[in-house]
Structures are given as structure tokens and as C-alpha cells.
Design a protein around this motif. Sequence first.
Motif, PDB file in Angstrom:
ATOM      1  N   VAL A 357      -6.402  11.854  -1.419  1.00 25.47           N
ATOM      2  CA  VAL A 357      -5.737  11.970  -2.740  1.00 25.47           C
ATOM      3  C   VAL A 357      -5.618  10.239  -2.919  1.00 25.47           C
ATOM      4  CG1 VAL A 357      -3.598  12.083  -4.303  1.00 25.47           C
ATOM      5  CG2 VAL A 357      -4.427  14.160  -2.670  1.00 25.47           C
ATOM      6  N   ALA A 358      -5.201   9.454  -1.942  1.00 29.60           N
ATOM      7  CA  ALA A 358      -5.207   8.273  -1.998  1.00 29.60           C
ATOM      8  C   ALA A 358      -6.638   7.546  -2.320  1.00 29.60           C
ATOM      9  CB  ALA A 358      -4.675   7.701  -0.432  1.00 29.60           C
ATOM     10  N   LEU A 359      -7.588   8.076  -1.809  1.00 28.34           N
ATOM     11  CA  LEU A 359      -8.984   7.538  -2.080  1.00 28.34           C
ATOM     12  C   LEU A 359      -9.483   7.992  -3.211  1.00 28.34           C
ATOM     13  CD1 LEU A 359     -11.543   6.182  -0.811  1.00 28.34           C
ATOM     14  CD2 LEU A 359     -12.314   8.289   0.007  1.00 28.34           C
ATOM     15  N   VAL A 360      -9.104   9.102  -3.852  1.00 25.26           N
ATOM     16  CA  VAL A 360      -9.582   9.522  -5.206  1.00 25.26           C
ATOM     17  C   VAL A 360      -8.872   8.684  -6.483  1.00 25.26           C
ATOM     18  CG1 VAL A 360      -9.714  11.263  -6.776  1.00 25.26           C
ATOM     19  CG2 VAL A 360     -10.362  11.717  -4.507  1.00 25.26           C
ATOM     20  N   ARG A 361      -7.471   8.380  -5.963  1.00 24.74           N
ATOM     21  CA  ARG A 361      -6.709   7.770  -6.953  1.00 24.74           C
ATOM     22  C   ARG A 361      -7.306   6.088  -7.099  1.00 24.74           C
ATOM     23  NH1 ARG A 361      -0.503   9.013  -6.357  1.00 24.74           N
ATOM     24  NH2 ARG A 361      -0.730   7.931  -8.778  1.00 24.74           N
ATOM     25  N   SER A 362      -7.613   5.625  -5.732  1.00 26.33           N
ATOM     26  CA  SER A 362      -8.112   4.270  -5.958  1.00 26.33           C
ATOM     27  C   SER A 362      -9.666   4.308  -6.450  1.00 26.33           C
ATOM     28  CB  SER A 362      -8.480   4.051  -4.330  1.00 26.33           C
ATOM     29  OG  SER A 362      -8.997   2.715  -4.001  1.00 26.33           O
ATOM     30  N   TRP A 363     -10.387   5.231  -6.344  1.00 25.10           N
ATOM     31  CA  TRP A 363     -11.695   5.433  -7.168  1.00 25.10           C
ATOM     32  C   TRP A 363     -11.343   5.254  -8.530  1.00 25.10           C
ATOM     33  CZ3 TRP A 363     -14.071   9.803  -3.848  1.00 25.10           C
ATOM     34  CH2 TRP A 363     -14.774   9.383  -2.787  1.00 25.10           C
ATOM     35  N   ARG A 364     -10.351   5.953  -8.971  1.00 25.81           N
ATOM     36  CA  ARG A 364     -10.062   5.981 -10.407  1.00 25.81           C
ATOM     37  C   ARG A 364      -9.154   4.751 -11.089  1.00 25.81           C
ATOM     38  NH1 ARG A 364      -7.703  12.195 -10.963  1.00 25.81           N
ATOM     39  NH2 ARG A 364      -9.912  13.389 -10.625  1.00 25.81           N
ATOM     40  N   GLY A 365      -9.060   3.569 -10.206  1.00 22.34           N
ATOM     41  CA  GLY A 365      -8.259   2.547 -10.427  1.00 22.34           C
ATOM     42  C   GLY A 365      -6.711   2.533 -10.220  1.00 22.34           C
ATOM     43  N   HIS A 366      -6.224   3.499  -9.656  1.00 20.21           N
ATOM     44  CA  HIS A 366      -4.761   3.500  -9.370  1.00 20.21           C
ATOM     45  C   HIS A 366      -4.452   2.425  -8.437  1.00 20.21           C
ATOM     46  CE1 HIS A 366      -0.658   5.147  -8.691  1.00 20.21           C
ATOM     47  NE2 HIS A 366      -1.276   4.843  -7.355  1.00 20.21           N
ATOM     48  N   ARG A 367      -3.486   1.702  -8.504  1.00 25.25           N
ATOM     49  CA  ARG A 367      -2.707   0.757  -7.905  1.00 25.25           C
ATOM     50  C   ARG A 367      -1.535   1.243  -7.381  1.00 25.25           C
ATOM     51  NH1 ARG A 367      -3.562  -4.892 -10.743  1.00 25.25           N
ATOM     52  NH2 ARG A 367      -2.337  -5.498  -9.083  1.00 25.25           N
ATOM     53  N   PRO A 368      -1.128   1.458  -6.009  1.00 19.45           N
ATOM     54  CA  PRO A 368      -0.045   1.898  -5.503  1.00 19.45           C
ATOM     55  C   PRO A 368       1.203   0.946  -5.800  1.00 19.45           C
ATOM     56  CG  PRO A 368      -1.386   1.450  -3.593  1.00 19.45           C
ATOM     57  CD  PRO A 368      -2.463   1.190  -5.075  1.00 19.45           C
ATOM     58  N   SER A 369       2.321   1.394  -5.587  1.00 20.00           N
ATOM     59  CA  SER A 369       3.349   0.370  -5.818  1.00 20.00           C
ATOM     60  C   SER A 369       4.294   0.795  -4.612  1.00 20.00           C
ATOM     61  CB  SER A 369       4.024   0.416  -7.076  1.00 20.00           C
ATOM     62  OG  SER A 369       4.591   1.902  -7.367  1.00 20.00           O
ATOM     63  N   TRP A 370       5.178  -0.146  -4.431  1.00 20.97           N
ATOM     64  CA  TRP A 370       6.320   0.075  -3.541  1.00 20.97           C
ATOM     65  C   TRP A 370       7.508  -0.751  -3.754  1.00 20.97           C
ATOM     66  CZ3 TRP A 370       7.224   3.592  -0.296  1.00 20.97           C
ATOM     67  CH2 TRP A 370       7.976   3.674   0.817  1.00 20.97           C
ATOM     68  N   ARG A 371       8.698  -0.235  -3.802  1.00 22.74           N
ATOM     69  CA  ARG A 371       9.762  -1.131  -3.915  1.00 22.74           C
ATOM     70  C   ARG A 371       9.870  -1.674  -5.440  1.00 22.74           C
ATOM     71  NH1 ARG A 371      13.332  -1.703   0.568  1.00 22.74           N
ATOM     72  NH2 ARG A 371      13.078   0.044   1.728  1.00 22.74           N
ATOM     73  N   GLY A 372       8.945  -1.153  -6.240  1.00 22.08           N
ATOM     74  CA  GLY A 372       9.041  -1.485  -7.653  1.00 22.08           C
ATOM     75  C   GLY A 372       8.002  -2.606  -8.036  1.00 22.08           C
ATOM     76  N   ARG A 373       7.141  -2.967  -6.968  1.00 21.94           N
ATOM     77  CA  ARG A 373       6.224  -3.722  -7.128  1.00 21.94           C
ATOM     78  C   ARG A 373       4.717  -3.207  -6.977  1.00 21.94           C
ATOM     79  NH1 ARG A 373       8.706  -8.116  -3.203  1.00 21.94           N
ATOM     80  NH2 ARG A 373       9.934  -9.674  -4.580  1.00 21.94           N
ATOM     81  N   THR A 374       3.616  -3.435  -7.751  1.00 21.49           N
ATOM     82  CA  THR A 374       2.132  -2.956  -7.826  1.00 21.49           C
ATOM     83  C   THR A 374       1.577  -3.941  -6.717  1.00 21.49           C
ATOM     84  OG1 THR A 374       2.568  -2.668 -10.207  1.00 21.49           O
ATOM     85  CG2 THR A 374       0.360  -2.577  -9.051  1.00 21.49           C
ATOM     86  N   VAL A 375       0.861  -3.080  -5.836  1.00 25.57           N
ATOM     87  CA  VAL A 375       0.204  -3.632  -5.041  1.00 25.57           C
ATOM     88  C   VAL A 375      -0.726  -4.881  -5.760  1.00 25.57           C
ATOM     89  CG1 VAL A 375      -1.875  -3.468  -3.039  1.00 25.57           C
ATOM     90  CG2 VAL A 375       0.265  -1.772  -3.445  1.00 25.57           C
ATOM     91  N   ALA A 376      -0.847  -6.042  -4.854  1.00 27.18           N
ATOM     92  CA  ALA A 376      -1.531  -7.214  -5.267  1.00 27.18           C
ATOM     93  C   ALA A 376      -3.194  -6.730  -5.146  1.00 27.18           C
ATOM     94  CB  ALA A 376      -1.166  -8.629  -4.895  1.00 27.18           C
ATOM     95  N   ARG A 377      -3.986  -7.391  -6.116  1.00 28.81           N
ATOM     96  CA  ARG A 377      -5.456  -7.462  -5.626  1.00 28.81           C
ATOM     97  C   ARG A 377      -5.871  -8.805  -6.182  1.00 28.81           C
ATOM     98  NH1 ARG A 377      -7.858  -1.834  -8.167  1.00 28.81           N
ATOM     99  NH2 ARG A 377      -7.022  -0.546  -6.592  1.00 28.81           N
TER     100      ARG A 377
END
Length: 382
Positions: A357-377
Motif C-alpha cells: 500500500v505504501a509503495l502504490v501510494r508513493s507511485w501515485r505521488g502521496h507524501r506521508p505525514s507525521w505529527r502534522g507535518r508532511t515528509v520533506a522531499r
Amino acid sequence: MTLETLALIALCLAVLPLALTLLNLPFFRRAPARADTGELVSVLIPARDEAANIEAAVRSVLADGKTPLEVVVLDDHSTDGTADIVRRLAAEDGRVRLETAPPLPGGWSGKQHACHALSRRARGDILLFMDADVRLEPGAPGRFAACFADPRLHLVSGFPREETKTLGERLIIPQIHVLLLGYLPMFFARLFRRTAAFAAGCGQLMAVRREAYDAMCGHGAPSVKASMHDGVTLPRAFRRAGYATGVVEAADLARCRMYEGFAATWDGFSKNATEGMATPVGLPVWTVLLAGGHILPWLLIPAALVAGSAVVAWMGLAGVLATLAQRAVLAVRSRQDWRAVPWHPVGIAVLLALQWVALVRSWRGHRPSWRGRTVARGEDAA
């Protein structure tokens, strides 16, 4: 492919992690006894909305009354009472200090920036990074410092005893040790201490020599600063810079309840999945190894009954016993909850589903968040 051939492959894949676990155990040692080196240990705790955890975490560190230490807590823009609790603790004990995190710049993940800021405010020769949900046993900071009696080591990561209080936690969290001991050849990791491919660690608890950490830029290293998984990226960065790393079994030094409940555990593991197993090249391989060795033997037994093959049934049973034996060994060694052992194939299935699920969401451009912050790229604002 015949059913007998499939059963033989499954048996080999089931025996592999058991055999490697047994070979790894002598190399997965506990930390040595506390050494009076006289070096100051800086215990560094990044804290973002940790009012429920921070007092117990700090007090567990202060229980070590023999090791020269300071406890530096970085309040990372908390919206609860985290800072007030630390101020009270600092008033009670001069070894405690509260610092405030600067604004999070682009290109950084929150935790790595907090750890970087903590390192700049620490005074010790040894830096012990610790999550706020970790509870140390008395004497633990001194025992981590004693690891550096080996002059070849520059980073040592400890794997605490993971407390799991719900079925959802028991399904996923114990798999950390299954992967670590069942698939990482620790004898090679110890022999080739500077080879990044054999690097491993646990972001909950990592100690470093200050000199080496500063020289390789620590959490500010390019491969670490935007990462959500410093348990992997920081040891690899150390090794690429020519510094040796190691791991210790820390079940007797610390305990931690990583997440509370299935949803939190799924989210927590998902946030850094693409920095570990969930890569386009790696995940198909992991799927064959884990599904073939830990799930398929269970399925072969009813398949053998339908096909009327005693050979397949016996190989399936042998594979099941091998997987359960590995889990039982790990439950004893790492003080895991025994109730997780019978659920092992379900846990592997859930872990693989999470990774896909994480890999497919990454392919779709999803950026995970944690503690109210989006993962930096890259240089994106976090």
C-alpha cells in the motif's frame, strides 16, 4: 511447477530465517557493564506534543545516578504542555535542560532537524538520541557509553523491548526482530563494519561518538536530513563516511511502546516504508522471501490434504514449525509477548500489505505525514 517442488521451496525459505537467526544470536549481544570513563553522556530527546510521555522518559534517564550525564529535551513546537513539564523537571534537577527548536527549514524531516538541533546544543562527548516513548532502565546511559570502549565503533544502536498491548500492535511490531535477525547476516555486519549494505539500527535509541558524528554531518547528512527512518539512514551514512557502526540487544536496557493500537501502528510503519522494504526492486524480493517462507507453508498443509500428498504435508508442517521456532526464539531473547507467536503468518501478511500500500501510494505521488507535518522531499517546504 509441481506441488512437491513448491513445498520444497517453501521449506527452504522457512528454514533460512531460522538458521540465520540462530547464527546471528551470538553477534546480537547485550551492552557491556557500565564503565567509569568520565565522559559526559548527552541524552537528547526530541519532543513534539509529548506531554503524555516526556516526564516518564526524562525520569528514567535520571535514574542513572553514576554516569556523568545531561538530559536535553528539544520542544519541537509542541501545542500541549510538553515544555511546561520539562521546565518543572529542570527546576528539580540541574542535569535537565529545555531547548526550543528553530523553525523547520525546507528539505528536512521534523525529527532529523530536531536531532540536528539537539546535537548543536549538547555538551557531551557521547550523544545518546532517544525517543520520548522510550523508558531506560537504571544504568542504561552508562552501559551505552561502555560500548565505545571498542575504539573501532562510532555508532551503536539499541533495540529496546517493544511493549505490545493490543493484537494490532502484536501483529506488526515484533516483525522488526524477524527481519533484523532473520535476514541480516550480523557476522558480515561485524566483519565489514564500514559496508553500508550491512548497516542496521533502531531510531528509538542510538548513541554516537561526538567527533565522528560532527565529521560526517550527523543528521544533517544529505541522505539523512529528509529521511523519516534514521534507524537505517544514519548508520548507512556513518559507514559511507568510513565510520563503523554496531547494534546491541537492549531489551534489558530499555522498553518502548511504539504505537497504541492497529491504526497508529499501520500509520507509523507506513511513514518510512519506502525508505526500507517498499521499493520497486526490493519489495518483490521481500514478498517472495516473507510470503514464501512464513505464509506458504501454512497453506501447503490443506493443499496437501486435498491433493493426497503426504510428502507435501510433511514439508508444509516442517516449514510451519521452522517459522514458529524462529518466533519463539525471538520472543525469549527479546522479551516479546508470547501471544504474538501464533499470529505470526497473519502478521507477515499484514506487514506485506502495508508495504505494498505504501509503495502504490508513493507511485501515485502521496507524501506521508507525521505529527502534522508532511515528509520533506528535496528542497520542498515541510
